[in-house]
Motif scaffolding. Structure first.
Motif, PDB file in Angstrom:
ATOM      1  N   LEU A   1      30.701  41.738  67.734  1.00 37.61           N
ATOM      2  CA  LEU A   1      31.932  41.072  68.171  1.00 37.61           C
ATOM      3  C   LEU A   1      33.193  41.712  67.599  1.00 37.61           C
ATOM      4  N   GLY A   2      33.068  42.314  66.405  1.00 35.75           N
ATOM      5  CA  GLY A   2      34.271  42.811  65.736  1.00 35.75           C
ATOM      6  C   GLY A   2      35.127  41.680  65.222  1.00 35.75           C
ATOM      7  N   GLU A   3      34.521  40.528  65.090  1.00 36.58           N
ATOM      8  CA  GLU A   3      35.230  39.378  64.525  1.00 36.58           C
ATOM      9  C   GLU A   3      34.248  38.513  63.745  1.00 36.58           C
ATOM     10  N   VAL A   4      34.802  37.701  62.859  1.00 39.75           N
ATOM     11  CA  VAL A   4      33.971  36.765  62.093  1.00 39.75           C
ATOM     12  C   VAL A   4      34.659  35.412  62.060  1.00 39.75           C
ATOM     13  N   TRP A   5      33.862  34.370  61.913  1.00 40.23           N
ATOM     14  CA  TRP A   5      34.493  33.067  61.665  1.00 40.23           C
ATOM     15  C   TRP A   5      34.577  32.887  60.158  1.00 40.23           C
ATOM     16  N   LEU A   6      35.689  32.354  59.719  1.00 37.71           N
ATOM     17  CA  LEU A   6      35.913  32.171  58.285  1.00 37.71           C
ATOM     18  C   LEU A   6      36.578  30.829  58.036  1.00 37.71           C
ATOM     19  N   LYS A   7      36.241  30.245  56.901  1.00 39.79           N
ATOM     20  CA  LYS A   7      36.997  29.085  56.446  1.00 39.79           C
ATOM     21  C   LYS A   7      38.052  29.616  55.489  1.00 39.79           C
ATOM     22  N   VAL A   8      39.309  29.310  55.740  1.00 44.64           N
ATOM     23  CA  VAL A   8      40.383  29.818  54.883  1.00 44.64           C
ATOM     24  C   VAL A   8      40.219  29.210  53.491  1.00 44.64           C
ATOM     25  N   PRO A   9      40.081  30.058  52.470  1.00 41.68           N
ATOM     26  CA  PRO A   9      39.886  29.507  51.126  1.00 41.68           C
ATOM     27  C   PRO A   9      41.204  29.123  50.458  1.00 41.68           C
ATOM     28  N   ALA A  10      41.175  28.091  49.640  1.00 43.67           N
ATOM     29  CA  ALA A  10      42.307  27.821  48.745  1.00 43.67           C
ATOM     30  C   ALA A  10      42.316  28.942  47.707  1.00 43.67           C
ATOM     31  N   SER A  11      43.483  29.207  47.139  1.00 47.64           N
ATOM     32  CA  SER A  11      43.577  30.320  46.182  1.00 47.64           C
ATOM     33  C   SER A  11      43.772  29.821  44.751  1.00 47.64           C
ATOM     34  N   ILE A  12      43.166  30.545  43.836  1.00 48.53           N
ATOM     35  CA  ILE A  12      43.385  30.318  42.396  1.00 48.53           C
ATOM     36  C   ILE A  12      44.199  31.508  41.901  1.00 48.53           C
ATOM     37  N   LYS A  13      45.306  31.227  41.236  1.00 44.58           N
ATOM     38  CA  LYS A  13      46.162  32.304  40.716  1.00 44.58           C
ATOM     39  C   LYS A  13      45.802  32.561  39.257  1.00 44.58           C
ATOM     40  N   LEU A  14      45.450  33.795  38.969  1.00 50.79           N
ATOM     41  CA  LEU A  14      45.142  34.178  37.591  1.00 50.79           C
ATOM     42  C   LEU A  14      46.282  35.044  37.083  1.00 50.79           C
ATOM     43  N   VAL A  15      46.852  34.666  35.968  1.00 50.06           N
ATOM     44  CA  VAL A  15      47.988  35.408  35.420  1.00 50.06           C
ATOM     45  C   VAL A  15      47.609  35.990  34.061  1.00 50.06           C
ATOM     46  N   TYR A  16      47.686  37.312  33.968  1.00 47.50           N
ATOM     47  CA  TYR A  16      47.326  38.005  32.725  1.00 47.50           C
ATOM     48  C   TYR A  16      48.586  38.589  32.106  1.00 47.50           C
ATOM     49  N   ASN A  17      48.852  38.225  30.880  1.00 47.81           N
ATOM     50  CA  ASN A  17      50.004  38.782  30.185  1.00 47.81           C
ATOM     51  C   ASN A  17      49.583  39.418  28.878  1.00 47.81           C
ATOM     52  N   GLY A  18      50.345  40.417  28.458  1.00 52.40           N
ATOM     53  CA  GLY A  18      50.069  41.079  27.178  1.00 52.40           C
ATOM     54  C   GLY A  18      49.477  42.455  27.404  1.00 52.40           C
ATOM     55  N   LYS A  19      49.545  43.262  26.365  1.00 52.83           N
ATOM     56  CA  LYS A  19      49.062  44.637  26.454  1.00 52.83           C
ATOM     57  C   LYS A  19      47.655  44.694  25.857  1.00 52.83           C
ATOM     58  N   LEU A  20      46.755  45.349  26.571  1.00 54.07           N
ATOM     59  CA  LEU A  20      45.372  45.442  26.088  1.00 54.07           C
ATOM     60  C   LEU A  20      45.321  46.291  24.821  1.00 54.07           C
ATOM     61  N   GLY A  21      44.547  45.825  23.864  1.00 50.95           N
ATOM     62  CA  GLY A  21      44.399  46.556  22.605  1.00 50.95           C
ATOM     63  C   GLY A  21      43.489  47.759  22.777  1.00 50.95           C
ATOM     64  N   PRO A  22      43.344  48.571  21.706  1.00 52.63           N
ATOM     65  CA  PRO A  22      42.465  49.736  21.787  1.00 52.63           C
ATOM     66  C   PRO A  22      41.027  49.326  22.094  1.00 52.63           C
ATOM     67  N   MET A  23      40.371  50.088  22.947  1.00 58.68           N
ATOM     68  CA  MET A  23      38.961  49.853  23.317  1.00 58.68           C
ATOM     69  C   MET A  23      38.755  48.529  24.064  1.00 58.68           C
TER      70      MET A  23
ATOM     71  N   ALA B   1      34.942  29.330  41.005  1.00 55.97           N
ATOM     72  CA  ALA B   1      35.820  29.726  42.116  1.00 55.97           C
ATOM     73  C   ALA B   1      35.067  29.689  43.451  1.00 55.97           C
ATOM     74  N   THR B   2      33.985  28.922  43.512  1.00 61.30           N
ATOM     75  CA  THR B   2      33.215  28.841  44.751  1.00 61.30           C
ATOM     76  C   THR B   2      34.101  28.349  45.905  1.00 61.30           C
ATOM     77  N   TYR B   3      33.996  29.030  47.041  1.00 61.33           N
ATOM     78  CA  TYR B   3      34.804  28.729  48.242  1.00 61.33           C
ATOM     79  C   TYR B   3      36.294  28.957  48.011  1.00 61.33           C
ATOM     80  N   ARG B   4      36.649  29.748  46.989  1.00 55.68           N
ATOM     81  CA  ARG B   4      38.058  29.986  46.677  1.00 55.68           C
ATOM     82  C   ARG B   4      38.379  31.479  46.719  1.00 55.68           C
ATOM     83  N   ALA B   5      39.654  31.783  46.888  1.00 55.68           N
ATOM     84  CA  ALA B   5      40.156  33.143  46.703  1.00 55.68           C
ATOM     85  C   ALA B   5      40.730  33.236  45.300  1.00 55.68           C
TER      86      ALA B   5
END
Lengths: 169, 427
Positions: free
Chosen positions: B151-173, B192-196
């Motif tokens: 078909l070149g198409e799929v049915w999808l349920k639009v997922p709710a989104s979870i926003k992940l915010v990462y701050n700070g500089k990664l340390g060595p290694m 995060a099941t059924y979520r973006a």
């Protein structure tokens, strides 16, 4: 799909993942009966020996998490297991189970009420779950309307055939 | 009310002005992916669909031989051949046999088959990897893939989104892998099941494309439908080097609605380890190393960490040294291109001289298929993405998940080791 299913409950915990449902080494098998011989092998190597055709897998939350392998529900169905009842299902497994015609029932009350070995009767069309051992009845969550229409149409394949026919008009 | 990045891509592919979480849509797909295992089942399903003789578009399907190849046995060879024959019959443009491809999720970006704003579905749960490029990408089973083939198409349920915010500089290694393991630990394997998942913050802005790939790849380990980054200058440069087709760069609206926002402090993060037997059983390396955990096998590779950047980290740590006598180390470059690059840079020689074996690209060891399967009572530390019971072999084996650096440090000592100890020692 049969109108009524019945069998003994085999109860498991949460997060039953696809790696234990059908270990990776068997994923080059396509034949459902062959796959069925290894159903749940990673979780309970005795499962296929102790279960009888018609029996039901009962599990806690997030059943079928992990990989997208469609051979996971195919193995369960191929073993003769008639259905899975769980508190919740992982996303891809849920879709795969419906696509290959493995009846699934989502119900917290049923999972809490059922003990390993209970005699269970199921009506896939209505979502009714009867625990004959305990004399209790539970109602599974309804399928979302779109899923219901897919199931009623006989699954994804007839749906695709209809879409194809429409696009060729 | 605005839309999230995922909602914008889904709306465009469904031909709609806007979509909302929970809505069922029919979406056009830009690319459909399968490997020899998912394709074998999908091809069988497609043969049973009336009126489906041809795929919808032979240039929008990618077929990659990667799970049981080079064929482990005659049965595996049969599946590989089944997919190859189908590729020939349908004149599939993007078919990758052994020696010309590698692990599907490493190969597709390399080949310019993934671009921002696209919608990709694949018969493999780690299809979510392409969210690293600002694409909507999700894994499906073989019947859904068969439907998408025709078909070149799929049915999808639009997922709710979870926003992940990462701050700070990664340390060595401390690497993207550590960030993502911590994230899966925070969310839980069904968090995060059924979520973006939408990744934000200064830490991920600084990440390389490989780092973002590692993170998007493991979105499924929290049960997510997809994990997605905003495309930036780095993404666009990477994609334009590999393709000249047009693509759309979307941004989430400022008033987009998120189901929840999770903030993770990356600056204070130490290397992380997911202990047996779930990817969310995550602990800081200091805790795990304190238990003096010996390992039988170290594995470096997979669609999570099989990239040139990963191999360079391992080679730098092992350069001029020998791995511990109690351990075997298996390194699996993710693709033929990664393998060649590593060869040209001398990385493979460094690894081999240290006592590692370098395998051919493929998925085998990661899922307990072949080429590095664990036996009863064996323990591995691995750069892969899953550690469920029996994932890499025997149900009586154990898998710890970690970054390439932590795996390399553990290879030297033969037990799970904090790579920062090496940093202090001036490695």
């Amino acid at each position: 799909m049969e109108a009524r299913l019945s069998g003994k409950a085999h109860k498991y915990g949460k997060n039953v993942d696809t790696d234990v449902i059908i270990p990776g080494k068997y994923c080059n098998i396509i034949d459902p009966v062959e796959l069925g011989k290894h159903a749940l092998e990673g979780l309970d190597p005795e499962y296929t020996r102790k279960m009888k055709t018609g029996d039901v897998i009962v599990a806690e939350t997030n059943f079928g998490c992990g990989s997208s392998r469609e051979v996971a529900p195919i193995a369960i169905k191929g073993s003769g297991t008639s259905a899975v009842i769980a508190k919740s299902f992982a996303r891809i497994f849920y879709r795969n189970a419906l696509n290959i015609g493995l009846p699934i029932f989502e119900s917290e009350a049923a999972v809490d009420g059922i003990t390993d070995g209970d005699e269970i009767e199921l009506e896939p069309a209505t979502g009714k779950i009867v625990n004959r051992t305990k004399g209790q009845t539970y109602q599974a969550a309804e399928f979302p309307p779109f899923m219901r229409s897919l199931i009623d149409a006989g699954g994804l394949v007839p749906y695709v055939e209809k879409r194809l026919a429409e696009s060729k008009k | 009310m605005g839309m999230t990045l995922t909602e914008k891509i889904l709306a465009r592919h469904a031909g709609l002005e806007r979509v909302e979480p929970g809505q069922i849509i029919n979406a056009n797909v830009d690319l459909v992916l399968a490997n020899e295992l998912s394709a074998a089942v999908a091809i069988g399903v497609m043969r049973g669909i009336k009126g489906a003789d041809r795929v919808f578009d032979r240039s929008r399907i990618a077929l990659v031989e990667d799970h049981f190849v080079p064929a482990k046995d005659a049965q595996s060879a049969k599946l590989a051949k089944l997919m190859k024959d189908f590729a020939i019959e349908q004149e599939i443009v993007h078919f990758f046999d052994v020696g010309r491809g590698g692990i599907e999720h490493v190969v597709l970006p390399e080949e310019g088959l993934v671009a921002p704003g696209e919608l990709i579905v694949g018969g493999d749960s780690h299809t979510c990897t392409y969210g690293a490029f600002g694409a909507f990408a999700t894994g499906m089973g073989s019947t859904d893939i068969a439907a998408a083939f025709v078909l070149g198409e799929v049915w999808l349920k639009v997922p709710a989104s979870i926003k992940l915010v990462y701050n700070g500089k990664l340390g060595p290694m401390v690497y993207a892998k550590d960030l993502m393991l911590r994230t899966v630990g925070e969310l839980g394997i069904d968090g995060a099941t059924y979520r973006a998942i939408e990744y934000h913050g200064t830490t991920v802005d600084e990440l390389s494309i490989t780092g973002r790939i590692t993170m998007a790849n493991m979105a499924i380990e929290a049960g997510a439908k997809n994990g997605i980054f905003h495309a930036d200058a780095k993404t666009i440069a990477f994609v334009k080097e590999r393709t000249n087709r047009d693509f759309a760069v979307d941004r989430a609206d400022h008033d987009a609605v998120y189901e929840r926002v999770v903030t993770i402090d990356a600056g204070s993060l130490e290397p992380q380890v997911a202990c047996p037997h779930t990817p969310d059983n995550v602990h800081p390396i200091s805790e795990v190393a304190a238990d003096n955990v010996s390992v039988d096998q170290v594995f470096v590779g997979s669609c999570t960490n099989g990239y040139i950047e990963d191999l360079r980290i391992v080679a730098k740590i092992l350069d001029g040294k020998k791995i511990a006598s109690n351990v075997r180390v298996i390194v699996n470059p993710g693709s033929q291109k990664v393998w060649m690059q590593a060869a040209q840079e001398g990385v493979l020689t460094t690894l081999a001289a240290a006592g590692c074996v370098v395998n051919t690209p493929g998925c085998g060891a990661c899922f307990g298929g072949h080429m590095g399967t664990l036996g009863d009572g064996e323990r591995a530390i691995s750069t892969t993405n899953r550690n469920y019971v029996g994932r890499m072999g025997s149900p009586k084996s154990e898998v710890f998940l970690a970054s390439p650096a932590t795996c390399a440090a553990s290879a030297l000592s033969g037990r799970i080791t904090d790579p920062r100890v090496l940093e202090l020692a001036g490695v």
